[in-house]
Motif scaffolding. Structure first.
Motif, PDB file in Angstrom:
ATOM      1  N   LEU A  47       0.817  -1.199   0.000  1.00  0.00           N
ATOM      2  CA  LEU A  47       0.000   0.000   0.000  1.00  0.00           C
ATOM      3  C   LEU A  47       0.861   1.263   0.000  1.00  0.00           C
ATOM      4  O   LEU A  47       0.570   2.230  -0.726  1.00  0.00           O
ATOM      5  N   ILE A  48       1.931   1.275   0.746  1.00  0.00           N
ATOM      6  CA  ILE A  48       2.835   2.430   0.789  1.00  0.00           C
ATOM      7  C   ILE A  48       3.511   2.633  -0.564  1.00  0.00           C
ATOM      8  O   ILE A  48       3.599   3.756  -1.057  1.00  0.00           O
ATOM      9  N   VAL A  49       3.966   1.548  -1.177  1.00  0.00           N
ATOM     10  CA  VAL A  49       4.614   1.651  -2.487  1.00  0.00           C
ATOM     11  C   VAL A  49       3.625   2.167  -3.533  1.00  0.00           C
ATOM     12  O   VAL A  49       3.956   3.025  -4.354  1.00  0.00           O
ATOM     13  N   MET A  50       2.395   1.674  -3.498  1.00  0.00           N
ATOM     14  CA  MET A  50       1.390   2.139  -4.451  1.00  0.00           C
ATOM     15  C   MET A  50       1.065   3.614  -4.234  1.00  0.00           C
ATOM     16  O   MET A  50       0.850   4.361  -5.194  1.00  0.00           O
ATOM     17  N   ALA A  51       1.047   4.069  -2.998  1.00  0.00           N
ATOM     18  CA  ALA A  51       0.793   5.483  -2.707  1.00  0.00           C
ATOM     19  C   ALA A  51       1.928   6.351  -3.239  1.00  0.00           C
ATOM     20  O   ALA A  51       1.685   7.430  -3.805  1.00  0.00           O
ATOM     21  N   ILE A  52       3.154   5.903  -3.091  1.00  0.00           N
ATOM     22  CA  ILE A  52       4.305   6.654  -3.601  1.00  0.00           C
ATOM     23  C   ILE A  52       4.247   6.743  -5.125  1.00  0.00           C
ATOM     24  O   ILE A  52       4.481   7.805  -5.714  1.00  0.00           O
ATOM     25  N   ILE A  53       3.902   5.643  -5.787  1.00  0.00           N
ATOM     26  CA  ILE A  53       3.797   5.642  -7.253  1.00  0.00           C
ATOM     27  C   ILE A  53       2.676   6.580  -7.705  1.00  0.00           C
ATOM     28  O   ILE A  53       2.823   7.317  -8.678  1.00  0.00           O
ATOM     29  N   ALA A  54       1.551   6.578  -6.979  1.00  0.00           N
ATOM     30  CA  ALA A  54       0.437   7.465  -7.336  1.00  0.00           C
ATOM     31  C   ALA A  54       0.831   8.933  -7.192  1.00  0.00           C
ATOM     32  O   ALA A  54       0.469   9.764  -8.035  1.00  0.00           O
ATOM     33  N   ILE A  55       1.567   9.270  -6.156  1.00  0.00           N
ATOM     34  CA  ILE A  55       2.013  10.650  -5.964  1.00  0.00           C
ATOM     35  C   ILE A  55       2.969  11.064  -7.085  1.00  0.00           C
ATOM     36  O   ILE A  55       2.862  12.166  -7.632  1.00  0.00           O
ATOM     37  N   MET A  56       3.891  10.176  -7.438  1.00  0.00           N
ATOM     38  CA  MET A  56       4.832  10.490  -8.515  1.00  0.00           C
ATOM     39  C   MET A  56       4.099  10.661  -9.845  1.00  0.00           C
ATOM     40  O   MET A  56       4.434  11.552 -10.636  1.00  0.00           O
ATOM     41  N   ALA A  57       3.083   9.832 -10.112  1.00  0.00           N
ATOM     42  CA  ALA A  57       2.313   9.956 -11.350  1.00  0.00           C
ATOM     43  C   ALA A  57       1.518  11.253 -11.358  1.00  0.00           C
ATOM     44  O   ALA A  57       1.405  11.911 -12.397  1.00  0.00           O
ATOM     45  N   ALA A  58       0.968  11.639 -10.211  1.00  0.00           N
ATOM     46  CA  ALA A  58       0.194  12.871 -10.134  1.00  0.00           C
ATOM     47  C   ALA A  58       1.065  14.095 -10.414  1.00  0.00           C
ATOM     48  O   ALA A  58       0.585  15.098 -10.930  1.00  0.00           O
ATOM     49  N   VAL A  59       2.338  14.014 -10.096  1.00  0.00           N
ATOM     50  CA  VAL A  59       3.252  15.122 -10.365  1.00  0.00           C
ATOM     51  C   VAL A  59       3.715  15.093 -11.829  1.00  0.00           C
ATOM     52  O   VAL A  59       3.829  16.134 -12.474  1.00  0.00           O
ATOM     53  N   ALA A  60       3.940  13.908 -12.372  1.00  0.00           N
ATOM     54  CA  ALA A  60       4.537  13.785 -13.704  1.00  0.00           C
ATOM     55  C   ALA A  60       3.536  13.991 -14.838  1.00  0.00           C
ATOM     56  O   ALA A  60       3.890  14.571 -15.872  1.00  0.00           O
ATOM     57  N   ILE A  61       2.303  13.543 -14.694  1.00  0.00           N
ATOM     58  CA  ILE A  61       1.344  13.584 -15.806  1.00  0.00           C
ATOM     59  C   ILE A  61       1.071  15.009 -16.297  1.00  0.00           C
ATOM     60  O   ILE A  61       1.094  15.245 -17.513  1.00  0.00           O
ATOM     61  N   PRO A  62       0.814  15.994 -15.440  1.00  0.00           N
ATOM     62  CA  PRO A  62       0.604  17.348 -15.974  1.00  0.00           C
ATOM     63  C   PRO A  62       1.817  17.897 -16.720  1.00  0.00           C
ATOM     64  O   PRO A  62       1.670  18.610 -17.717  1.00  0.00           O
ATOM     65  N   ARG A  63       3.007  17.552 -16.268  1.00  0.00           N
ATOM     66  CA  ARG A  63       4.216  18.017 -16.967  1.00  0.00           C
ATOM     67  C   ARG A  63       4.324  17.376 -18.341  1.00  0.00           C
ATOM     68  O   ARG A  63       4.714  18.034 -19.310  1.00  0.00           O
ATOM     69  N   VAL A  64       3.983  16.104 -18.452  1.00  0.00           N
ATOM     70  CA  VAL A  64       4.037  15.412 -19.741  1.00  0.00           C
ATOM     71  C   VAL A  64       3.033  16.029 -20.705  1.00  0.00           C
ATOM     72  O   VAL A  64       3.350  16.273 -21.874  1.00  0.00           O
ATOM     73  N   ILE A  65       1.831  16.311 -20.232  1.00  0.00           N
ATOM     74  CA  ILE A  65       0.806  16.917 -21.089  1.00  0.00           C
ATOM     75  C   ILE A  65       1.256  18.294 -21.577  1.00  0.00           C
ATOM     76  O   ILE A  65       1.084  18.639 -22.751  1.00  0.00           O
ATOM     77  N   THR A  66       1.862  19.077 -20.689  1.00  0.00           N
ATOM     78  CA  THR A  66       2.357  20.396 -21.080  1.00  0.00           C
ATOM     79  C   THR A  66       3.457  20.281 -22.133  1.00  0.00           C
ATOM     80  O   THR A  66       3.472  21.036 -23.112  1.00  0.00           O
ATOM     81  N   HIS A  67       4.359  19.321 -21.959  1.00  0.00           N
ATOM     82  CA  HIS A  67       5.450  19.150 -22.926  1.00  0.00           C
ATOM     83  C   HIS A  67       4.927  18.652 -24.271  1.00  0.00           C
ATOM     84  O   HIS A  67       5.453  19.041 -25.324  1.00  0.00           O
TER      85      HIS A  67
END
Length: 160
Positions: A47-67
């Motif tokens: 559960l902790i690992v999945m939460a960390i991955i979700a946080i990283m995805a939430a930060v990365a996805i808007p940047r990818v869309i902008t690029h």
């Protein structure tokens, strides 16, 4: 006398305790039969690992869309530059502007008419050549995008 050999010390190693069925590492392992070690991750660890991955995805996805949006804008600028350069070369070589973009392709100045990357369904806006030139003959003098909206800097695509 004071030195212990490896054999006499082997009973106090964690592996030896597991072989005998005694562990102090996890309570769940103590109930296992002798010789079996429980391996894997607990639900909380997963559960902790999945939460960390979700946080990283939430930060990365808007940047990818902008690029990706910025990359489409750059491709549109390069396509417009290539078409404008082809129009100028055609005009200098033939001493008249091309009648349309397809004429640039048939004459070999462009391999194909590029699609607008921002709006693939939109056609290019062919601006007529200036009427003050006697050799213009109704050809095109410039090309602009017809994509709706504006770029990341707030400039309308129609102004490109």
């Amino acid at each position: 006398m004071g030195l212990k050999t490896r054999e006499s010390n082997s009973e106090s190693t964690p592996r030896a305790r597991v072989r005998r069925g005694f562990t102090s590492m996890r309570g769940a392992q103590a109930s296992l039969p002798a010789g079996r070690v429980q391996r894997g991750f607990t639900f909380m660890e997963l559960l902790i690992v999945m939460a960390i991955i979700a946080i990283m995805a939430a930060v990365a996805i808007p940047r990818v869309i902008t690029h990706l949006r910025r990359a489409k804008e750059v491709v549109m600028l390069l396509d417009l530059w290539a078409m404008r350069r082809a129009i100028d070369s055609y005009w200098q070589d033939k001493e008249k502007p091309p009648s349309n973009l397809q004429e640039l392709v048939s004459a070999g100045y462009l391999r194909e008419v590029p699609k607008d990357p921002v709006c693939p369904d939109c056609q290019w806006n062919e601006i007529p050549a200036p009427a003050d030139d006697t050799n213009s003959g109704g050809g095109i003098g410039d090309v602009k995008s017809t994509a709706p909206g504006e770029d990341s800097n707030g400039k309308p695509f129609a102004d490109y």
